[in-house]
Scaffold this motif. Structure first.
Motif, PDB file in Angstrom:
ATOM      1  N   GLU A  41      81.380  63.915  56.792  1.00 52.93           N
ATOM      2  CA  GLU A  41      82.703  64.170  57.353  1.00 52.93           C
ATOM      3  C   GLU A  41      82.892  63.496  58.706  1.00 52.93           C
ATOM      4  O   GLU A  41      83.986  63.152  59.087  1.00 52.93           O
ATOM      5  CB  GLU A  41      82.915  65.671  57.483  1.00 52.93           C
ATOM      6  N   LYS A  42      81.865  63.329  59.407  1.00 58.60           N
ATOM      7  CA  LYS A  42      81.994  62.753  60.735  1.00 58.60           C
ATOM      8  C   LYS A  42      82.255  61.258  60.676  1.00 58.60           C
ATOM      9  O   LYS A  42      82.577  60.647  61.676  1.00 58.60           O
ATOM     10  CB  LYS A  42      80.731  63.019  61.548  1.00 58.60           C
ATOM     11  N   PHE A  43      82.145  60.700  59.486  1.00 57.63           N
ATOM     12  CA  PHE A  43      82.395  59.277  59.349  1.00 57.63           C
ATOM     13  C   PHE A  43      83.655  59.012  58.541  1.00 57.63           C
ATOM     14  O   PHE A  43      83.777  58.020  57.848  1.00 57.63           O
ATOM     15  CB  PHE A  43      81.203  58.586  58.692  1.00 57.63           C
ATOM     16  N   LYS A  44      84.552  59.933  58.612  1.00 57.67           N
ATOM     17  CA  LYS A  44      85.800  59.755  57.901  1.00 57.67           C
ATOM     18  C   LYS A  44      86.653  58.678  58.555  1.00 57.67           C
ATOM     19  O   LYS A  44      86.746  58.589  59.765  1.00 57.67           O
ATOM     20  CB  LYS A  44      86.580  61.067  57.892  1.00 57.67           C
ATOM     21  N   GLY A  45      87.302  57.903  57.757  1.00 57.91           N
ATOM     22  CA  GLY A  45      88.157  56.866  58.316  1.00 57.91           C
ATOM     23  C   GLY A  45      88.218  55.674  57.397  1.00 57.91           C
ATOM     24  O   GLY A  45      87.368  55.486  56.534  1.00 57.91           O
ATOM     25  N   LYS A  46      89.224  54.877  57.605  1.00 59.90           N
ATOM     26  CA  LYS A  46      89.392  53.714  56.759  1.00 59.90           C
ATOM     27  C   LYS A  46      88.487  52.577  57.208  1.00 59.90           C
ATOM     28  O   LYS A  46      88.357  52.315  58.392  1.00 59.90           O
ATOM     29  CB  LYS A  46      90.843  53.264  56.810  1.00 59.90           C
ATOM     30  N   GLY A  47      87.943  51.950  56.249  1.00 59.83           N
ATOM     31  CA  GLY A  47      87.129  50.790  56.565  1.00 59.83           C
ATOM     32  C   GLY A  47      85.804  51.131  57.201  1.00 59.83           C
ATOM     33  O   GLY A  47      85.122  50.255  57.700  1.00 59.83           O
ATOM     34  N   THR A  48      85.480  52.367  57.176  1.00 61.16           N
ATOM     35  CA  THR A  48      84.203  52.752  57.748  1.00 61.16           C
ATOM     36  C   THR A  48      83.096  52.439  56.759  1.00 61.16           C
ATOM     37  O   THR A  48      83.019  53.038  55.707  1.00 61.16           O
ATOM     38  CB  THR A  48      84.175  54.260  58.073  1.00 61.16           C
ATOM     39  N   ARG A  49      82.319  51.526  57.127  1.00 60.76           N
ATOM     40  CA  ARG A  49      81.226  51.180  56.238  1.00 60.76           C
ATOM     41  C   ARG A  49      79.907  51.478  56.915  1.00 60.76           C
ATOM     42  O   ARG A  49      79.243  50.618  57.460  1.00 60.76           O
ATOM     43  CB  ARG A  49      81.307  49.709  55.865  1.00 60.76           C
ATOM     44  N   ARG A  50      79.641  52.716  56.908  1.00 58.58           N
ATOM     45  CA  ARG A  50      78.376  53.154  57.470  1.00 58.58           C
ATOM     46  C   ARG A  50      77.715  54.120  56.522  1.00 58.58           C
ATOM     47  O   ARG A  50      78.373  54.720  55.683  1.00 58.58           O
ATOM     48  CB  ARG A  50      78.618  53.860  58.811  1.00 58.58           C
ATOM     49  N   CYS A  51      76.473  54.284  56.756  1.00 57.25           N
ATOM     50  CA  CYS A  51      75.754  55.267  55.972  1.00 57.25           C
ATOM     51  C   CYS A  51      76.357  56.639  56.222  1.00 57.25           C
ATOM     52  O   CYS A  51      76.564  57.025  57.371  1.00 57.25           O
ATOM     53  CB  CYS A  51      74.279  55.237  56.349  1.00 57.25           C
ATOM     54  N   LYS A  52      76.614  57.354  55.171  1.00 56.46           N
ATOM     55  CA  LYS A  52      77.204  58.673  55.316  1.00 56.46           C
ATOM     56  C   LYS A  52      76.246  59.651  55.975  1.00 56.46           C
ATOM     57  O   LYS A  52      76.659  60.673  56.479  1.00 56.46           O
ATOM     58  CB  LYS A  52      77.570  59.223  53.938  1.00 56.46           C
ATOM     59  N   ILE A  53      75.028  59.347  55.877  1.00 54.76           N
ATOM     60  CA  ILE A  53      74.027  60.312  56.305  1.00 54.76           C
ATOM     61  C   ILE A  53      73.525  60.027  57.711  1.00 54.76           C
ATOM     62  O   ILE A  53      73.575  60.884  58.581  1.00 54.76           O
ATOM     63  CB  ILE A  53      72.852  60.314  55.321  1.00 54.76           C
ATOM     64  N   CYS A  54      73.096  58.818  57.946  1.00 59.23           N
ATOM     65  CA  CYS A  54      72.524  58.522  59.250  1.00 59.23           C
ATOM     66  C   CYS A  54      73.446  57.645  60.083  1.00 59.23           C
ATOM     67  O   CYS A  54      73.269  57.532  61.282  1.00 59.23           O
ATOM     68  CB  CYS A  54      71.148  57.882  59.092  1.00 59.23           C
ATOM     69  N   GLY A  55      74.444  57.038  59.459  1.00 56.05           N
ATOM     70  CA  GLY A  55      75.441  56.314  60.222  1.00 56.05           C
ATOM     71  C   GLY A  55      75.119  54.849  60.479  1.00 56.05           C
ATOM     72  O   GLY A  55      75.890  54.153  61.112  1.00 56.05           O
ATOM     73  N   THR A  56      74.023  54.410  59.979  1.00 51.51           N
ATOM     74  CA  THR A  56      73.685  53.014  60.197  1.00 51.51           C
ATOM     75  C   THR A  56      74.497  52.114  59.290  1.00 51.51           C
ATOM     76  O   THR A  56      75.056  52.553  58.287  1.00 51.51           O
ATOM     77  CB  THR A  56      72.188  52.781  59.934  1.00 51.51           C
ATOM     78  N   SER A  57      74.569  50.870  59.664  1.00 48.99           N
ATOM     79  CA  SER A  57      75.305  49.922  58.834  1.00 48.99           C
ATOM     80  C   SER A  57      74.355  48.882  58.259  1.00 48.99           C
ATOM     81  O   SER A  57      74.771  47.885  57.692  1.00 48.99           O
ATOM     82  CB  SER A  57      76.394  49.237  59.657  1.00 48.99           C
ATOM     83  N   ARG A  58      73.123  49.149  58.407  1.00 47.70           N
ATOM     84  CA  ARG A  58      72.133  48.213  57.904  1.00 47.70           C
ATOM     85  C   ARG A  58      71.717  48.596  56.494  1.00 47.70           C
ATOM     86  O   ARG A  58      71.496  49.757  56.197  1.00 47.70           O
ATOM     87  CB  ARG A  58      70.902  48.224  58.813  1.00 47.70           C
ATOM     88  N   GLY A  59      71.607  47.578  55.656  1.00 45.17           N
ATOM     89  CA  GLY A  59      71.140  47.812  54.297  1.00 45.17           C
ATOM     90  C   GLY A  59      72.025  48.785  53.552  1.00 45.17           C
ATOM     91  O   GLY A  59      71.538  49.620  52.804  1.00 45.17           O
TER      92      GLY A  59
END
Ligand SMILES: [Zn+2]
Length: 52
Positions: free
Chosen positions: A7-25
């Motif tokens: 939920e903390k990563f809600k938003g358009k175009g957010t391409r991050r890990c849902k769990i840890c928030g990283t954008s790697r891999g």
């Protein structure tokens, strides 16, 4: 591990890990956005065991 922690990563175009928030891999299959590490953590929860 919980899958519902995104939920903390809600938003358009957010391409991050849902769990840890990283954008790697990042993996974005099956409508999930998680990194490779977290994917393996949740894979067993969602019954997706064909990875790795
Ligand atoms: Zn992650």
């Amino acid at each position: 591990m919980k899958v519902r922690n995104e939920e903390k990563f809600k938003g358009k175009g957010t391409r991050r890990c849902k769990i840890c928030g990283t954008s790697r891999g990042l993996i974005r299959s099956h409508n999930i956005y998680v990194c490779r590490r977290c994917f393996r953590e949740i894979a067993k929860d969602i019954g997706f065991k064909k990875y790795g």
